[in-house]
Scaffold this motif. Structure first.
Motif, PDB file in Angstrom:
ATOM      1  N   UNK A 267      15.985   0.526  49.953  1.00 41.08           N
ATOM      2  CA  UNK A 267      16.641  -0.772  49.764  1.00 41.08           C
ATOM      3  C   UNK A 267      15.959  -1.576  48.664  1.00 41.08           C
ATOM      4  N   UNK A 268      16.762  -2.201  47.824  1.00 42.11           N
ATOM      5  CA  UNK A 268      16.229  -3.065  46.780  1.00 42.11           C
ATOM      6  C   UNK A 268      15.726  -4.361  47.404  1.00 42.11           C
ATOM      7  N   UNK A 269      14.475  -4.734  47.102  1.00 45.76           N
ATOM      8  CA  UNK A 269      13.833  -5.874  47.754  1.00 45.76           C
ATOM      9  C   UNK A 269      13.778  -7.126  46.891  1.00 45.76           C
ATOM     10  N   UNK A 270      14.462  -7.104  45.767  1.00 46.44           N
ATOM     11  CA  UNK A 270      14.399  -8.267  44.869  1.00 46.44           C
ATOM     12  C   UNK A 270      15.326  -9.374  45.376  1.00 46.44           C
ATOM     13  N   UNK A 271      15.066  -9.819  46.588  1.00 46.20           N
ATOM     14  CA  UNK A 271      15.962 -10.788  47.229  1.00 46.20           C
ATOM     15  C   UNK A 271      15.832 -12.188  46.650  1.00 46.20           C
ATOM     16  N   UNK A 272      14.768 -12.436  45.889  1.00 45.67           N
ATOM     17  CA  UNK A 272      14.572 -13.760  45.303  1.00 45.67           C
ATOM     18  C   UNK A 272      14.998 -13.824  43.836  1.00 45.67           C
ATOM     19  N   UNK A 273      15.439 -12.688  43.292  1.00 49.66           N
ATOM     20  CA  UNK A 273      15.806 -12.657  41.872  1.00 49.66           C
ATOM     21  C   UNK A 273      17.027 -13.539  41.608  1.00 49.66           C
ATOM     22  N   UNK A 274      16.860 -14.498  40.683  1.00 53.81           N
ATOM     23  CA  UNK A 274      17.925 -15.455  40.366  1.00 53.81           C
ATOM     24  C   UNK A 274      18.422 -15.326  38.930  1.00 53.81           C
ATOM     25  N   UNK A 275      17.571 -14.842  38.027  1.00 53.98           N
ATOM     26  CA  UNK A 275      17.931 -14.746  36.609  1.00 53.98           C
ATOM     27  C   UNK A 275      17.691 -13.322  36.128  1.00 53.98           C
ATOM     28  N   UNK A 276      18.715 -12.699  35.560  1.00 44.48           N
ATOM     29  CA  UNK A 276      18.607 -11.344  35.018  1.00 44.48           C
ATOM     30  C   UNK A 276      19.235 -11.316  33.630  1.00 44.48           C
ATOM     31  N   UNK A 277      18.436 -10.953  32.632  1.00 44.61           N
ATOM     32  CA  UNK A 277      18.902 -10.894  31.245  1.00 44.61           C
ATOM     33  C   UNK A 277      18.930  -9.436  30.790  1.00 44.61           C
ATOM     34  N   UNK A 278      20.146  -8.913  30.587  1.00 41.00           N
ATOM     35  CA  UNK A 278      20.351  -7.535  30.144  1.00 41.00           C
ATOM     36  C   UNK A 278      20.970  -7.472  28.748  1.00 41.00           C
ATOM     37  N   UNK A 279      20.924  -8.546  28.012  1.00 43.58           N
ATOM     38  CA  UNK A 279      21.585  -8.637  26.708  1.00 43.58           C
ATOM     39  C   UNK A 279      21.008  -7.640  25.709  1.00 43.58           C
ATOM     40  N   UNK A 280      21.857  -7.268  24.737  1.00 44.78           N
ATOM     41  CA  UNK A 280      21.454  -6.387  23.635  1.00 44.78           C
ATOM     42  C   UNK A 280      20.869  -5.068  24.149  1.00 44.78           C
ATOM     43  N   UNK A 281      21.635  -4.419  25.030  1.00 49.25           N
ATOM     44  CA  UNK A 281      21.300  -3.086  25.506  1.00 49.25           C
ATOM     45  C   UNK A 281      22.517  -2.191  25.341  1.00 49.25           C
ATOM     46  N   UNK A 282      22.606  -1.118  26.138  1.00 50.59           N
ATOM     47  CA  UNK A 282      23.684  -0.133  25.994  1.00 50.59           C
ATOM     48  C   UNK A 282      24.447   0.046  27.307  1.00 50.59           C
ATOM     49  N   UNK A 283      24.526  -0.995  28.128  1.00 47.28           N
ATOM     50  CA  UNK A 283      25.212  -0.900  29.413  1.00 47.28           C
ATOM     51  C   UNK A 283      26.730  -0.805  29.218  1.00 47.28           C
ATOM     52  N   UNK A 284      27.376  -0.007  30.087  1.00 46.26           N
ATOM     53  CA  UNK A 284      28.833   0.015  30.119  1.00 46.26           C
ATOM     54  C   UNK A 284      29.322  -0.694  31.382  1.00 46.26           C
ATOM     55  N   UNK A 285      30.587  -0.593  31.699  1.00 41.90           N
ATOM     56  CA  UNK A 285      31.165  -1.346  32.812  1.00 41.90           C
ATOM     57  C   UNK A 285      30.565  -0.992  34.167  1.00 41.90           C
TER      58      UNK A 285
END
Length: 649
Positions: A267-285
């Motif tokens: 299980x992912x435990x990042x329950x407090x994560x509020x800001x995620x910056x993934x800009x300028x990468x190669x992610x698709x939908x």
């Protein structure tokens, strides 16, 4: 009580020589820094009280130094007008300083026992002198919370000396030469800083191996790994020990996925994560299905990736706490229902939505009509066309910022239109309104503009008007503080300014007009805009002059740019009234006359009068009073008689 206070004052005087200002021993220590950080000194301008020096901040009660800003670039020089004029970026350090790599004696900071914040960014420091490194500070600087070593030339060897600074809460190591590959001296050792909440490593080529070195940073709340050479798949489970993490910045890498979160039994435990910056990468939908486990996410930045085509509404709705969604510069064209037919957005907390530079058409507007808490919406540079109906956004009663553009790349002269009813539903709430590529014949009337009672900023690009008194019509916008008009025209070939009467934008602070026709008597009509601080006119086909007392009544003016026009005039003597002026650019006109008209502009920092008929003597004699002047662009001529003294700037 009185005797106790007197005793405290006596002790302070005996120990440090403090008397309603900085401590004498700390002032001496500051003076010892001068040979190493000479760029922060302004010769002849330092007051006796070092707490008033601009790069020093003291505790007002004790007079002890609390913060030192010794940055060459990040804090001070990035806003320096020399940088602005030369458009220099990070590689400008050598240009400004002309210094080589050097080794720091960190013990120079030992006298500042109350120091909380130390900023050393951009100083070409390659390391510390042997036995004089940062670990020596731990004996006395037990209140140091912020250390900024960014934009230097440190490598992994410096890290061992930092782990003794146990009071640190924020450590900025961005843009150095760290690799993180050495387990003995690597980034992993910093996990001993048990109070560390902010760690900035961006701009270091750490590679994917850095992820395995982060598992001990249990107190970390913000982690910056932008431009760190991360590639391919980055497994979010690598961050699982960072259970207090609130902000994670992964932009400017080559990441394609965040691992197999959906298939993993862990299980992912990042329950407090509020800001995620993934800009300028190669992610698709597929990235959106990977994020569904981040149920507390409030801000998602995914600009400039490989998103394209439609996105399923259900995957976005899973981020139910989302407040900011920033996804410009992709190729998304629609939001569609998934197999269970979830057709409407349920992002009731969404406040900021930026979909600019995508492929959305007019139908996107109706898709957004239920986002009732939205405050900012950007749809610039999409596929909007024809008549735009904004009445479908009538439920957005909280909308304060709206950015719309409608330019057909196949026909730049083909404008869209807004019906008069379109803006009635939004006018009362809007504070910032940007429009590009519209025919604005119906909405720019006195009656309609009266509805924009809260509008503070209006920007119009490449649009067409029918009114010849447009700027006077804007006088109805009583709250307007900023007005920008770029490449705007009149469909009857008129100008933007009224033929008679003043311009009554009394609360306007900034006016910028580019590539738009103005009447020759424009400067005679702006004297009533007494709040104006910034006036910029570029390529406006203006053939008039500045010789008008009305113009010189703009005593709050801080920046005047009238370059690339056809102004034919001598420099007005009434320029002496503009004592708040910091930047003056009259270049590429036909001005002539005596430069001494500028001698009273004692706040001036930037002066550009090149490509006129104005010449400045090589001695710069007429500018001797301008002690704040940093940048000059002018036609210089040699004098037959030279002055014996040099100007003070």
């Amino acid at each position: 009580m009185e005797s106790k206070w007197l005793w405290m004052v006596l002790v302070a005087l005996l120990l440090g020589g403090w008397c309603d200002g900085c401590w004498e021993q700390e002032k001496t220590a500051l003076l010892q820094l001068k040979p190493f950080f000479s760029h922060i000194w302004e010769e002849g301008k330092q007051t006796l009280d070092c707490c008033e020096w601009k790069w020093v901040k003291c505790n007002k009660s004790t007079g002890r130094v609390m913060q030192l800003f010794l940055n060459l670039t990040t804090t001070e020089a990035s806003y320096d007008l020399v940088y602005y004029e030369n458009s220099l970026m990070d590689d400008s350090y050598d240009y400004i300083s002309g210094r080589d790599d050097w080794y720091l004696n960190a013990t120079l900071f030992l006298p500042f026992e109350e120091l909380k914040s130390l900023h050393l960014s951009g100083n070409f420091i390659v390391g510390c002198i042997y036995n004089e490194s940062f670990e020596r500070l731990s004996s006395k600087l037990d209140k140091l919370e912020i250390l900024d070593l960014s934009y230097n030339h440190f490598n992994d060897s410096i890290l061992a000396s930092l782990i003794e600074l146990l009071s640190l809460k924020s450590l900025n190591l961005a843009n150095n030469h760290f690799t993180g590959s050495n387990p003995t001296y690597g980034i992993k050792r910093l996990s001993k800083l048990s109070n560390l909440e902010i760690l900035d490593l961006h701009g270091n080529m750490l590679g994917n191996n850095i992820l395995s070195h982060l598992n001990g940073f249990t107190s970390l709340k913000s982690l910056r790994l932008q431009n760190c050479g991360l590639k391919g798949s980055v497994d979010m489970l690598e961050f699982n020990t960072l259970m207090n993490l609130k902000e994670l910045y992964l932009s400017q890498n080559e990441i394609e996925s965040l691992g197999s979160l959906l298939q993993s039994k862990q299980q992912l435990r990042l329950t407090k994560l509020e800001v995620l910056d993934l800009s300028y990468n190669l992610f698709n939908n597929n990235i959106f299905s990977s994020l569904t486990a981040l149920s507390n996410l409030k801000s998602l930045y995914i600009e400039s990736n490989k998103l394209k085509g439609p996105i399923h509404i259900k995957e976005l709705n899973a981020l139910s706490n989302l407040e900011v969604l920033y996804m410009p510069y992709n190729k998304v064209n629609n939001f569609i229902p998934s197999q269970d037919n979830e057709t409407e957005f349920k992002l009731v907390n969404l406040k900021v939505l930026d979909l600019s530079w995508n492929l959305f058409n007019n139908s996107i507007l109706s898709s957004l009509g239920r986002l009732s808490n939205l405050k900012s919406l950007s749809l610039e540079d999409n596929k909007l066309e024809g008549s735009i109906d904004l009445t479908v956004l009538s439920a957005l009663s909280n909308l304060e910022e709206l950015f719309l553009s409608c330019i057909d790349p196949r026909d730049v002269n083909k404008n869209c239109s807004l019906s008069s009813k379109s803006l009635d539903v939004l006018a009362s709430s809007l504070k910032i309104f940007h429009l590009s590529g519209f025919s604005l014949n119906e909405i720019m009337t006195n009656q309609k503009l009266n509805n924009f009672r809260n509008l503070e900023e209006l920007t119009i690009w490449k649009s067409v008007f029918v009114q010849t008194n447009l700027l006077r019509t804007f006088g109805e916008l009583t709250s307007l503080k900023r007005l920008d008009l770029y490449d705007c025209g009149m469909n009857n070939t008129g100008s933007l300014t009224p033929s008679q009467g003043p311009l009554l934008l009394k609360n306007l602070e900034s006016l910028e007009i580019y590539g738009s026709s103005l009447e020759n008597n424009f400067f005679q009509k702006i004297g009533a805009m007494s709040s104006l601080k910034f006036l910029r006119m570029w390529e406006c086909e203006h053939n008039g002059n500045l010789l008008t007392q009305d113009f010189c009544e703009l005593t709050n003016l801080q920046e005047l740019v009238v370059r690339n026009n056809n102004l034919n005039d001598k420099l007005p003597e009434c320029f002496s009234n503009l004592t708040s002026l910091e930047r003056l650019d009259l270049s590429y006109n036909q001005f002539f006359g005596n430069i001494s008209a500028l001698k009273s502009l004692t706040s001036l920092q930037v002066l550009s009068v090149a490509n006129n008929y104005i010449q400045i003597p090589s001695s710069l004699g007429p500018l001797f009073n301008l002690s704040k002047l940093k940048y000059i662009s002018a036609d210089i001529y040699a004098e037959t008689e030279m002055h014996s003294s040099a100007p003070p700037f």
